[in-house]
Design a protein around this motif. Structure first.
Motif, PDB file in Angstrom:
ATOM      1  N   VAL A 261      -3.455   4.100  -2.133  1.00 17.42           N
ATOM      2  CA  VAL A 261      -1.785   3.407  -2.382  1.00 17.42           C
ATOM      3  C   VAL A 261      -1.092   4.292  -2.818  1.00 17.42           C
ATOM      4  O   VAL A 261      -0.565   4.830  -4.365  1.00 17.42           O
ATOM      5  CB  VAL A 261      -1.769   2.548  -3.404  1.00 17.42           C
TER       6      VAL A 261
ATOM      7  N   GLN B  40       1.125  -1.012  -0.034  1.00 18.82           N
ATOM      8  CA  GLN B  40      -0.212   0.115   0.304  1.00 18.82           C
ATOM      9  C   GLN B  40       0.764   0.628  -0.192  1.00 18.82           C
ATOM     10  O   GLN B  40      -0.003   2.759  -0.602  1.00 18.82           O
ATOM     11  CB  GLN B  40      -0.806  -0.254   1.240  1.00 18.82           C
TER      12      GLN B  40
ATOM     13  N   ALA C 167       0.844  -3.898  -5.277  1.00 20.19           N
ATOM     14  CA  ALA C 167      -0.441  -2.960  -5.317  1.00 20.19           C
ATOM     15  C   ALA C 167      -0.732  -3.187  -6.012  1.00 20.19           C
ATOM     16  O   ALA C 167      -2.799  -3.217  -4.998  1.00 20.19           O
ATOM     17  CB  ALA C 167       0.418  -1.690  -5.492  1.00 20.19           C
TER      18      ALA C 167
ATOM     19  N   PRO D 102       3.139   2.101  -4.805  1.00 23.25           N
ATOM     20  CA  PRO D 102       2.077   1.729  -5.768  1.00 23.25           C
ATOM     21  C   PRO D 102       2.940   1.759  -6.992  1.00 23.25           C
ATOM     22  O   PRO D 102       2.415   0.428  -8.088  1.00 23.25           O
ATOM     23  CB  PRO D 102       1.598   3.656  -6.108  1.00 23.25           C
TER      24      PRO D 102
END
Ligand code: HEM
Ligand code: HEM
Lengths: 546, 243
Positions: B205, B184, B192, B187
């Motif tokens: 994210v 998280q 992700a 990204p």
């Protein structure tokens, strides 16, 4: 203290502390890498200290068989000293956090020293450490005297006190290292909660076993209150702390309840912690020590009964006044409000009963700072319950909630009522317990009284001012119909009051420091005179049914 | 009459104890039990999302540091509060909050709708030293949050415990708890995608503290703050402005 225990009891005590040591070591091992491990070490160290104390006294001569014909007061003496130590600690931290709100940079980049962690150290230290030990110590004294019976055994009073203080220690040290459930006044985690349940069951059994041995046909009113305190706190504690631990080797747990149900359960608990911890228990104290010190019987039996059952019944409905205008259904808020207002009646009956008892003894109140402590306590009890019922009215609460007004109300109750009744009680009880005629220094008692008065008044007035200003600033509109003040504006307006409160709090804090000194000197005095002073005041004035 | 009855009751220890329990139990039963059974107590909000493992960890830091001692998360149904903080709080918004963090004291402002009010950078700077951002602030500086690595290996167990108390985490979420926490804040990582799949497209994210490689406590806490008031739109649909 150990010399009062028989050899068999000393052995059991060693075994119990050994068991505690093992438990601590298991926690320390299993909880490695988790804060629980730290608590394991603390439990183990605590067990070693207790065991050391028992072993040091292990070979002292055994007590004579005549011990069973006397009251058992060693635990009470221990409780008094420990309560005073907690008072000094808890109030010091209270004043520290008060200064933190004025000067926030005193956290020195150390997590444990930040406001959010220290604040529960203060509340737990004073409520459970100071208040709780004072209640346990005095309850042992009161139940024996009013039942004219000795405690049924000698070890369980110690198990209660030692276990209870371990609970307080785990609680306070836990917050510093980041262990908390966040529920106000119920912050300790699951294992500490289980410990408290064990302690509390032992305490309850001890209490009713003593009552069962009583020589008096009737249970005196002070015991009703102590019993309500013990029983209801047990129920509240168990229900509000229902939680699922992440694992048995980790401190963290998740509350069984969520959201609105959790909020209602928490404030049902929170408000009744006020009711049955900070009120019922101390009313028990007042109903015994105030008439005794004044040398007059309780004014009215009927008022005692109505007050007691009114408080026991009404309080339990009032918790929702902590949740006005929130997402709690309106009908519950209204019930809470209604019962909070009705609660004023039994509260004032209890306070009035105490003050009427003093009728005819006003000159003693004037001359005797100890009795004056108790009289002021009854007055502050009346004041803070009036204020509480007022604040429970929804429109009033819309202003007071979330502000310092609540803090003012809290401390009118805890400084003015709870602390003052304890100090008055201790200054009466200490000479009786250590068998001397009077406290070492009356002048210091007088000083303590005025410091406490000044501290309380400064504290409460500062918070009333800041609370009401805060509440008004948050809701004031410009002519244009927009909010007049930013949050930071209100924050800046609080600054002088926060300083005033911290100064008042410091005066109040000096009180128990002087008090502990006075108590220790009294004990020294008793050693010198070998306890030849008057032993006990007569019990006559206290029969139930007068 | 009544004093005479009582005069008798006073002679029985157990009877007296039972009387105390009964008399004191009534209020709580009457007020609390219905909250679990009456359906209108908690509104329905089909769009309600769960906290991601990272946000949950952030919430636990919020608890650990005692932020709740100064901040409420409950906007009351009063006009000035709605204007200052946003739509008033609904019960459903805290239905997965074990425990709730409604709070009882506002030394600082309400945080129920703080999510999205400020940038991540502002939040980080503010937590690092509030007085750098708001000179008059009395909030403590939380520098250690930036230094401390977040403990992630036990997050799966946390989700299991949450499920036991009634939060609908799936086996998939539990199995990937640690991985999702790390992903998280990163990204660009391969994992992700999985976070948004499991917790919904609206999940943030991003590298909350600016560094995608390490997961710090600062990441977790800021992720939590940024989701406050954003788990469901129910409150924003409610047009009532309060009293
Ligand atoms: C030296 C005396 C004392 C000082 C300076 C002091 C100071 C404080 C401060 C600064 C707070 C936090 C207020 C806030 O968050 O804005 C507080 C909270 C509190 N104190 Fe004290 N305190 C003192 C004595 C006591 C005593 C003797 C008790 C109880 C027996 C007590 C019970 C509490 C409680 C229950 C709260 C929490 C109130 C709430 O959450 O609404 N305090 N105190
Ligand atoms: C008739 C009796 C009483 C009533 C109706 C009452 C009512 C209230 C109300 C309405 C609040 C504010 C709740 C909020 O807005 O958040 C409150 C808070 C509080 N009261 Fe009382 N009160 C009473 C007596 C007392 C006494 C005697 C004490 C202390 C010895 C006390 C201690 C507290 C504490 C500690 C809080 C703060 C709880 C928190 O927010 O953490 N109350 N009370």
């Amino acid at each position: 203290m150990i010399s009062g225990l028989t050899l068999g009891e000393r052995q059991t005590a060693v075994c119990l502390s050994l068991a505690l040591l093992v438990l601590g070591v298991i926690f320390a091992g299993a909880g490695q890498g988790d804060p629980l491990g730290v608590h394991g070490f603390i439990i183990a160290a605590y067990a070693v200290v207790v065991m050391g104390a028992v072993i040091t006294g292990y070979y002292a001569p055994a007590p004579g068989a005549d011990r069973l014909t006397q009251y058992y007061d060693d635990p009470t003496k221990f409780g008094i000293i420990v309560a005073m130590l907690w008072a000094i600690f808890g109030m010091f931290v209270g004043d520290w956090v008060a200064w933190l709100l004025a000067y926030p940079d005193m956290t020195f980049d150390a997590a444990w020293a930040s406001f959010g962690r220290l604040r529960p150290v203060h509340t737990t230290g004073v409520i459970f450490g100071f208040g709780g030990n004072a209640l346990i110590a005095t309850s042992y004294h009161v139940v024996q005297r009013t039942s004219r019976a000795r405690l049924p055994d000698q070890l369980s009073p110690w198990v209660v006190l030692i276990g209870y203080n371990l609970f307080c220690l785990l609680a306070v040290s836990g917050y510093l290292i980041g262990i908390t459930q966040s529920k106000e006044y119920a912050e300790p985690e699951w294992y500490a909660d289980i410990l408290l349940v064990i302690v509390w069951v032992t305490y309850f059994l001890l209490y009713i076993r003593t009552l069962a041995r009583r020589q008096e046909p009737h249970i005196y009113v002070a015991n009703w209150y102590y019993m309500a305190f013990i029983l209801v706190v047990a129920v509240l504690h168990i229900v509000n702390n229902l939680a699922v631990p992440v694992s048995l080797t980790e401190a963290k747990s998740y509350s069984l309840f969520a959201g609105v149900q959790d909020a209602m359960t928490q404030w049902w608990y929170g408000h009744n912690a006020v009711a049955f911890f900070l009120t019922a228990g101390f009313l028990g104290m007042m109903y015994y020590y105030l008439p005794k010190r004044a040398g007059r019987p309780i004014y009215s039996y009927r008022m005692s009964i109505v007050g007691f059952w009114g408080i026991t019944f009404f309080y339990m409905w009032a918790g929702s006044h902590h949740l006005h205008y929130t997402a709690l259904p309106l009908w519950v808020q209204n019930l809470g409000m209604t019962f909070s207002v009705m609660l004023l009646v039994p509260s004032w009956i209890a306070a009035g009963n105490a003050l009427m008892t003093l009728n005819g003894a006003w000159t003693r109140v004037r001359d005797d700072a100890t009795l004056r402590f108790m009289a002021m306590a009854a007055v502050f009890y009346g004041l803070s319950t009036f204020e509480g019922s007022f604040m429970a009215i929804r429109p009033v609460n819309s202003l007071s909630h979330y502000t310092d007004w609540t803090i003012g109300h809290v401390h009118a109750g805890t400084l003015g009522w709870v602390s003052m009744i304890v100090f008055g009680t201790f200054y009466s009880l200490v000479p009786w317990m250590w068998k001397v005629e009077r406290m070492y220094s009356r002048k210091l008692v007088e000083w303590h009284f005025w410091l406490a008065m000044a501290g309380t008044l400064i504290y409460v007035f500062a918070m009333w001012n800041s609370g009401i200003i805060q509440g008004l600033m948050w809701r004031t509109y410009n002519d244009g119909g927009t909010l007049a003040y930013s949050f930071v504006d209100s924050l800046v307006a609080m600054h002088p009051y926060y300083i005033a409160r911290a100064v008042g709090g410091f005066l109040f804090f000096l009180g128990p420091v002087i008090g502990l000194y006075n108590i220790l000197m009294t004990i020294r005095l008793s050693r010198e005179t070998a306890g030849t002073g008057i032993a006990e005041m007569p019990v006559v004035a206290l029969k139930a049914g007068e | 009459m009544f004093t005479r009855t009582h005069y008798k009751l006073e002679r029985h220890t157990i009877g007296f104890a039972v009387a105390i329990i009964v008399v004191s139990a009534i209020g709580g039963l009457f007020e609390i039990a219905p909250l679990f059974t009456i359906d209108e107590t908690v509104e329905t909000a089909p769009d309600m999302r769960l906290y991601t493992p990272l946000e949950l960890a952030g919430r636990n830091i919020y608890i650990r540091e005692g932020c709740y001692a100064c901040h409420s998360q409950m906007i009351r149904t009063l006009r000035d509060e709605v204007e200052r903080y946003g739509p008033y709080s609904l019960a459903v918004e805290s239905k997965y909050d074990h425990p709730m963090l409604w709070g009882s004291k506002r030394t600082g402002p309400d945080l129920a709708r703080i999510g999205g009010k400020y940038s991540d950078a502002w939040q980080v700077a503010h937590l690092y030293n509030p007085r750098d951002v708001v000179p008059q602030s009395v909030m403590p500086a939380y520098r250690w949050l930036a230094r401390n690595k977040l403990r992630t290996e036990d997050l799966g167990r946390h989700l299991i415990a949450q499920r036991r108390v009634g939060v609908p985490y799936t086996d998939d979420m539990i199995a990937h708890a640690e991985q999702d926490a790390k992903a998280q804040v990163d990204p660009d990582s391969d994992n992700a995608e999985g976070v948004s799949e499991r917790y919904g497209e609206a999940t943030h994210v991003r590298a909350f503290d600016g560094n995608p490689r390490d997961v710090t406590e600062m990441d977790a806490l800021v992720a939590y703050l940024q989701i406050l008031g954003r788990l469901t739109d129910a409150a924003y649909q409610n047009k009532d402005k309060g009293e």
